[in-house]
Design an enzyme around this catalytic site. Sequence first.
Site, PDB file in Angstrom:
ATOM      1  CB  ALA A  16      35.750  40.715  40.605  1.00  0.00           C
ATOM      2  N   GLY A  19      29.539  34.684  42.444  1.00  0.00           N
ATOM      3  CA  GLY A  19      30.132  33.486  43.028  1.00  0.00           C
ATOM      4  C   GLY A  19      29.228  32.287  42.857  1.00  0.00           C
ATOM      5  CG  ASP A 244      40.008  33.795  39.817  1.00  0.00           C
ATOM      6  OD1 ASP A 244      41.166  34.155  39.548  1.00  0.00           O
ATOM      7  OD2 ASP A 244      39.040  34.592  39.844  1.00  0.00           O
ATOM      8  CB  THR A 245      44.080  32.889  36.817  1.00  0.00           C
ATOM      9  OG1 THR A 245      43.230  34.030  36.758  1.00  0.00           O
ATOM     10  CG2 THR A 245      44.642  32.626  35.433  1.00  0.00           C
ATOM     11  CD  GLU A 311      32.605  41.555  29.124  1.00  0.00           C
ATOM     12  OE1 GLU A 311      33.080  42.374  29.945  1.00  0.00           O
ATOM     13  OE2 GLU A 311      32.827  40.332  29.184  1.00  0.00           O
ATOM     14  N   GLY A 431      34.761  31.784  29.718  1.00  0.00           N
ATOM     15  CA  GLY A 431      33.572  32.134  28.934  1.00  0.00           C
ATOM     16  C   GLY A 431      33.877  32.411  27.482  1.00  0.00           C
TER      17      GLY A 431
END
Length: 517
Positions: A16, A19, A244-245, A311, A431
């Site tokens: 999101a 890429g 993606d997961t 973050e 990550g």
Amino acid sequence: MNMEQKKYFFAVDLGATSGRTILGSLEGGKLEQEELTRFPNNLIETGGHFYWDVYALYFEMIKGLQMVARRGIEITSIGIDTWGVDFVFIAEDGAILRNPMAYRDPHTFGLMEQYFEQVLDRKTVYDITGIQFMNFNSLFQLYAMRQAGNTALGLAKKILFLPDALSWMLTGEAVCEYTIASTSQMLNPQTGDLDERLIQSVGLTRDHFGRMVRPGTQIGFLTEEVQKITGLGPVPVIAVAGHDTASAVAAVPARNEKFAYLSSGTWSLMGIETKQAIINERSYELNFTNEGGAENTTRFLKNICGMWLYERCRKEWIARGERLEVRGTSLAVSEVSHPELQGAAMQVAPFRSIIDPDNQLFANPPSMIAAIQQYCRETGQQVPETPAEICRCIFDSLALRYRQVFQWLQEFYCSATESTDKVEVLHIIGGGSLNKYLNQFTADALGVEVLAGPQEGTAIGNIMMQAKSVGEVSDIWEMRRMIANSIDLVAYHPAGDQSAWDAAFSRYIEITNQKIN
């Protein structure tokens, strides 16, 4: 192997915020990867809404394919994975009707509750789909658009989820890949297809969506137009685990089925892999979700607010010009690395301040620091002030939340396997697998072995599913063995004072059960 024998796979991995295009190859029982391009995925705000630029994403795919062609590499196939829930409208004449609206758009606020009041009740929707409730799930996006009289929806002949839309732009073939469809809150895992009742509830029919395909299915070949633009031949496009997961979980280098996973990043997704969806009163009560996985598996998981807390705080500290004592020197937080900031947090006494990371207070506050301090103040705890104190509060709290969810997963695992077997190991991917302090806290809190890696699991799962589709690997377990042989895993074992963690967990339960304004 020489270049003619070696098989190359082209993966498009879209998140999101950014890429990548990646070239993967298999040789000697090991996987090799090369990042070809990396690019931003920008939200576009216009006309009071937020959109994704699907043409820009297509352009970036084409650039990566052109790079492969210039190098004279013959790729075996192409696979695309993206984030979930969002979709593209296709007109009768094959044109894209506007850029796709982004799940971050506020047009769904309040519409989920309205849907439950006016269309179908919450429990019925969960019993059909087994999907956790989020206001931006595709069902509620489509409902919000229908209520608003969205003209693109009214004119749509096909509705394609993001990876399927990009595959359609390459091949001209419209499909509905199972794992990405499972994020929509419209898929029925018992039938393996989109549910007619839910589709009809937003004024659509099954014909509005492509044919259902499972990961590993060939969608089609590059069109003549794309072949001409890229300089490639009729390369097959494969439906990988498009969510993606799902691709990341397929890449978990597990030894056997007795594992849980934690996809750790801005969000933390903790779950187990099951053969069937788990939809019952307990899963409904705890708001667990059942999403599609590779090889007809279900990803039974729960979303946890992960490194979002850290973050957001770090951005505020930088904006405020906060300073931190590092190596005997006072430095601005902007000059301090993540390991240095996290190392400073380890000097703070543990469990002084504990929060519920998933409290609504932390969803998107104007100030995350102020929200954390408010939570601690209202629960009668010591209020963290410095970056180190707040960082320690976040890490302690995340580990304790992981313990709570892991205990629930143990309960569901025993029920699903109809045995007394236990989950033996937690695999941390993404990550967050690089965060050694939180990884160790997680091992201490859960009391099980934690294996960290791979960091870039999504692209690996994408590549390996393509390899499976052409017979380079036989099944998901051979995929996982090859991945384990190709990466370095870091093991963490319970090493802290277990009685201290037990006491902290009891306090966590007491604190998080309190009502917060």
